[in-house]
Design an enzyme around this catalytic site. Structure first.
Site, PDB file in Angstrom:
ATOM      1  N   PHE A 116      62.402  27.953  63.481  1.00  0.00           N
ATOM      2  CA  PHE A 116      61.460  28.428  62.464  1.00  0.00           C
ATOM      3  C   PHE A 116      60.132  27.701  62.690  1.00  0.00           C
ATOM      4  CE2 PHE A 116      59.787  28.058  58.056  1.00  0.00           C
ATOM      5  CZ  PHE A 116      59.935  29.353  57.584  1.00  0.00           C
TER       6      PHE A 116
ATOM      7  N   LEU B 109      56.772  27.097  61.655  1.00  0.00           N
ATOM      8  CA  LEU B 109      55.691  27.162  60.660  1.00  0.00           C
ATOM      9  C   LEU B 109      54.746  25.963  60.788  1.00  0.00           C
ATOM     10  CD1 LEU B 109      54.537  28.590  58.108  1.00  0.00           C
ATOM     11  CD2 LEU B 109      56.057  27.143  56.738  1.00  0.00           C
TER      12      LEU B 109
ATOM     13  N   PRO C  74      50.580  20.592  63.981  1.00  0.00           N
ATOM     14  CA  PRO C  74      50.172  19.180  63.928  1.00  0.00           C
ATOM     15  C   PRO C  74      49.269  18.870  62.724  1.00  0.00           C
ATOM     16  CG  PRO C  74      50.038  19.980  66.177  1.00  0.00           C
ATOM     17  CD  PRO C  74      50.368  21.172  65.320  1.00  0.00           C
TER      18      PRO C  74
ATOM     19  N   ILE D 115      59.660  21.154  65.028  1.00  0.00           N
ATOM     20  CA  ILE D 115      60.465  22.371  64.875  1.00  0.00           C
ATOM     21  C   ILE D 115      61.931  22.105  65.253  1.00  0.00           C
ATOM     22  CG2 ILE D 115      60.668  24.814  65.472  1.00  0.00           C
ATOM     23  CD1 ILE D 115      58.041  23.961  63.905  1.00  0.00           C
TER      24      ILE D 115
ATOM     25  N   GLY E  59      77.710  -4.074  51.524  1.00  0.00           N
ATOM     26  CA  GLY E  59      77.159  -5.374  51.917  1.00  0.00           C
ATOM     27  C   GLY E  59      76.649  -5.308  53.354  1.00  0.00           C
TER      28      GLY E  59
ATOM     29  N   GLU F  92      61.087  21.209  54.478  1.00  0.00           N
ATOM     30  CA  GLU F  92      61.227  22.411  53.632  1.00  0.00           C
ATOM     31  C   GLU F  92      60.556  22.209  52.275  1.00  0.00           C
ATOM     32  OE1 GLU F  92      64.600  24.840  53.997  1.00  0.00           O
ATOM     33  OE2 GLU F  92      65.194  23.971  55.916  1.00  0.00           O
TER      34      GLU F  92
ATOM     35  N   THR G 224      58.013  18.940  50.599  1.00  0.00           N
ATOM     36  CA  THR G 224      58.251  17.558  50.163  1.00  0.00           C
ATOM     37  C   THR G 224      58.602  17.543  48.663  1.00  0.00           C
ATOM     38  OG1 THR G 224      55.946  17.221  49.529  1.00  0.00           O
ATOM     39  CG2 THR G 224      56.530  16.707  51.824  1.00  0.00           C
TER      40      THR G 224
HETATM   41  P1  FAD Z   1      51.746  16.385  54.799  1.00  0.00           P
HETATM   42  O1  FAD Z   1      51.683  17.795  54.343  1.00  0.00           O
HETATM   43  O2  FAD Z   1      50.604  15.836  55.552  1.00  0.00           O
HETATM   44  O3  FAD Z   1      52.043  15.472  53.533  1.00  0.00           O
HETATM   45  C1  FAD Z   1      51.883  14.050  53.549  1.00  0.00           C
HETATM   46  C2  FAD Z   1      52.107  13.522  52.136  1.00  0.00           C
HETATM   47  O4  FAD Z   1      51.141  14.095  51.240  1.00  0.00           O
HETATM   48  C3  FAD Z   1      53.479  13.906  51.570  1.00  0.00           C
HETATM   49  O5  FAD Z   1      53.957  12.870  50.759  1.00  0.00           O
HETATM   50  C4  FAD Z   1      53.176  15.121  50.716  1.00  0.00           C
HETATM   51  O6  FAD Z   1      54.127  15.306  49.658  1.00  0.00           O
HETATM   52  C5  FAD Z   1      51.815  14.756  50.164  1.00  0.00           C
HETATM   53  N1  FAD Z   1      51.027  15.929  49.764  1.00  0.00           N
HETATM   54  C6  FAD Z   1      50.585  16.957  50.539  1.00  0.00           C
HETATM   55  N2  FAD Z   1      49.940  17.861  49.800  1.00  0.00           N
HETATM   56  C7  FAD Z   1      49.984  17.409  48.519  1.00  0.00           C
HETATM   57  C8  FAD Z   1      49.496  17.886  47.270  1.00  0.00           C
HETATM   58  N3  FAD Z   1      48.848  19.061  47.178  1.00  0.00           N
HETATM   59  N4  FAD Z   1      49.724  17.147  46.156  1.00  0.00           N
HETATM   60  C9  FAD Z   1      50.401  15.977  46.242  1.00  0.00           C
HETATM   61  N5  FAD Z   1      50.881  15.455  47.386  1.00  0.00           N
HETATM   62  C10 FAD Z   1      50.674  16.174  48.503  1.00  0.00           C
HETATM   63  N6  FAD Z   1      58.745  22.541  60.000  1.00  0.00           N
HETATM   64  C11 FAD Z   1      58.983  23.807  60.453  1.00  0.00           C
HETATM   65  O7  FAD Z   1      58.110  24.681  60.375  1.00  0.00           O
HETATM   66  N7  FAD Z   1      60.178  24.133  61.012  1.00  0.00           N
HETATM   67  C12 FAD Z   1      61.189  23.227  61.162  1.00  0.00           C
HETATM   68  O8  FAD Z   1      62.270  23.568  61.676  1.00  0.00           O
HETATM   69  C13 FAD Z   1      60.964  21.881  60.710  1.00  0.00           C
HETATM   70  N8  FAD Z   1      61.916  20.919  60.894  1.00  0.00           N
HETATM   71  C14 FAD Z   1      61.611  19.605  60.615  1.00  0.00           C
HETATM   72  C15 FAD Z   1      62.502  18.593  60.978  1.00  0.00           C
HETATM   73  C16 FAD Z   1      62.162  17.259  60.775  1.00  0.00           C
HETATM   74  C17 FAD Z   1      63.121  16.177  61.206  1.00  0.00           C
HETATM   75  C18 FAD Z   1      60.925  16.923  60.149  1.00  0.00           C
HETATM   76  C19 FAD Z   1      60.529  15.489  59.913  1.00  0.00           C
HETATM   77  C20 FAD Z   1      60.067  17.915  59.777  1.00  0.00           C
HETATM   78  C21 FAD Z   1      60.373  19.264  60.013  1.00  0.00           C
HETATM   79  N9  FAD Z   1      59.460  20.281  59.707  1.00  0.00           N
HETATM   80  C22 FAD Z   1      59.697  21.572  60.126  1.00  0.00           C
HETATM   81  C23 FAD Z   1      58.160  19.958  59.127  1.00  0.00           C
HETATM   82  C24 FAD Z   1      58.234  19.632  57.642  1.00  0.00           C
HETATM   83  O9  FAD Z   1      58.504  20.800  56.909  1.00  0.00           O
HETATM   84  C25 FAD Z   1      56.906  18.953  57.276  1.00  0.00           C
HETATM   85  O10 FAD Z   1      56.953  17.647  57.822  1.00  0.00           O
HETATM   86  C26 FAD Z   1      56.691  18.910  55.757  1.00  0.00           C
HETATM   87  O11 FAD Z   1      56.422  20.195  55.270  1.00  0.00           O
HETATM   88  C27 FAD Z   1      55.539  17.987  55.368  1.00  0.00           C
HETATM   89  O12 FAD Z   1      54.402  18.250  56.105  1.00  0.00           O
HETATM   90  P2  FAD Z   1      53.620  17.052  56.842  1.00  0.00           P
HETATM   91  O13 FAD Z   1      54.636  16.253  57.579  1.00  0.00           O
HETATM   92  O14 FAD Z   1      52.504  17.625  57.593  1.00  0.00           O
HETATM   93  O15 FAD Z   1      53.099  16.145  55.651  1.00  0.00           O
END
Ligand code: FAD
Length: 383
Positions: free
Chosen positions: A123, A125, A128, A157, A338, A362, A364
């Site tokens: 998937f 979506l 970077p 992904i 422990g 999916e 945060t």
């Molecule tokens: P950011 O969006 O940069 O967020 C950073 C922090 O800011 C977080 O604490 C967030 O909650 C907070 N934040 C952001 N916006 C707001 C707001 N408006 N108000 C308050 N707080 C906010 N993605 C896919 O598309 N397909 C996958 O299969 C997939 N698998 C994954 C597997 C792993 C192991 C990991 C780590 C990630 C995966 N992801 C995947 C991506 C994942 O969905 C994203 O990491 C997640 O959506 C958060 O995006 P980001 O890491 O860019 O964090």
């Protein structure tokens, strides 16, 4: 809402647990250390029907109900979240969205392979620079005659390096969510490249990758839904995916509870089993209550889906609570073990490392709260 399990659902849980204890639990520590699940397990999971749980029989699945699906995800989460992710992304995030938004031709082409695990799907979506703010993604899809040409990059992904199919979200129109479309891209298409992301805290056995799209040409028939519907499709898919993550987290909590009950019963300090200390029982009681509460929230969301009722907010609540509760449960489990809880000889440290990502992907926990807050107040915090 009736929370009793049918005989079929109970049998499925027993059958699944027995299989997963043998084929997954026995190997999970080694896969975690090697940073790779042995993919020989994938066809076995396929034979057991995990990839086809909610795909109708006419497309090669089992046509099961959503409660059974949650039981499957729970058992997979108890066994190894790295393996649950392989199944729930391929079948849950991609297979089910093809089922709900695909043409008959797309369903017949892709679903039988996905439903048996012969084709793994990913998937695409996140990018970077756009995670929570997925509606502003930058990957582009340009129409060229009967084809689209895709260029861009994806990050984090799941299944990227194993998949035969990638659901790619790319911009066909103007800025924002309305300019996004969804494409079914075979990963063998020229210009489609992946690179594995290593060094994760948890889910170490799961293949997580970057995807690079350079002039990737797909026929116009690869478009899923209509142009501009991609963001809605992604959110629809993630709403259901959150139920699956929530169920997986219930499995993590269940695994923690089993581990601490066993350990606290046999480990003695001060001449008594740990289980006899009230401060230890306090932690065990919290894990037990949160396991039940998380399961009820997940099953409520599943029931709403089953009845065809709006379920998005219920799914956010289930995912938010279950993922945060899984982190709390695994943290307490290490406390009860422990120093031994800190070693990978016991499963609780892996449960904590795996649980940690559940509050991130999916959507945060903050994003879930904004969705719940919007439903309660009628005011959106999103721009
Ligand atoms: P950011 O969006 O940069 O967020 C950073 C922090 O800011 C977080 O604490 C967030 O909650 C907070 N934040 C952001 N916006 C707001 C707001 N408006 N108000 C308050 N707080 C906010 N993605 C896919 O598309 N397909 C996958 O299969 C997939 N698998 C994954 C597997 C792993 C192991 C990991 C780590 C990630 C995966 N992801 C995947 C991506 C994942 O969905 C994203 O990491 C997640 O959506 C958060 O995006 P980001 O890491 O860019 O964090």
């Amino acid at each position: 809402m009736d929370f009793t399990l049918t005989d079929e659902q109970r049998n499925f849980r027993e059958y699944a647990r027995e299989f997963l204890d043998r084929e997954v639990v026995a190997h999970r520590a080694a896969w975690d250390r090697a940073e790779a699940v042995d993919t020989a397990v994938v066809p076995k999971l396929g034979e057991m029907g995990f990839f086809g749980l909610t795909i109708p029989e006419e497309y090669g699945g089992l046509g099961g109900d959503y409660r059974t699906y949650c039981i499957g995800m729970e058992e997979l989460g108890r066994a190894d979240s790295a393996v649950r992710g392989i199944v729930s992304v391929s079948m849950g995030l991609v297979g089910k969205v093809i089922l709900s938004h695909g043409t008959e031709e797309q369903k017949r082409h892709w679903l039988p392979g996905i439903a048996t695990g012969e084709v793994l799907a990913c998937f695409g979506l996140t990018e970077p620079d756009t995670g929570s703010d997925a509606g502003n993604l930058r990957t582009k899809a340009r129409r060229d005659g009967d084809e689209y040409v895709l260029n861009g990059q994806k990050m984090f992904i799941t299944n990227a390096t194993l998949a035969g199919l990638c659901l790619v979200f790319a911009r066909t129109g103007g800025p924002g969510p309305k300019g996004v479309s969804a494409f079914l891209v075979p990963t063998g298409t020229p210009g489609f490249h992946t690179r594995e992301v290593k060094g994760k805290l948890g889910l170490r056995g799961q293949a997580t990758g970057e995807i690079f799209l350079t002039d990737v040409r797909v026929p116009a028939s690869a478009l899923l839904g209509a142009e501009g519907e991609g963001f809605t499709i992604a959110m629809h898919s993630l709403d259901k995916g959150r139920v699956s993550v929530g169920a997986g987290c219930v499995g993590i909590i269940e695994g923690c509870l089993e581990a601490v009950v066993g350990y606290a019963g046999q480990r003695h300090q001060f001449g008594r089993p740990l289980a006899s200390f009230q401060l230890i029982q306090d932690m065990i009681a919290d894990i037990s209550v949160e396991r039940d509460a998380a399961r009820l929230l997940v099953w409520r969301a599943a029931e709403l889906i089953e009845r065809g009722l709006p379920f998005g907010v219920a799914a956010s609540k289930a995912k938010y609570f279950a993922s945060e509760a899984a982190v709390r449960a695994a943290n307490s489990a290490i406390q009860i073990f422990g120093g031994y809880g800190y070693l990978d000889e016991y499963p609780v440290q892996k449960y904590l490392r795996d649980a940690r990502v559940m509050t991130l992907y999916e959507g945060t926990s903050q994003i879930q709260k904004l969705l719940i807050g919007r439903a309660e107040t009628g005011v959106s915090a999103f721009l």
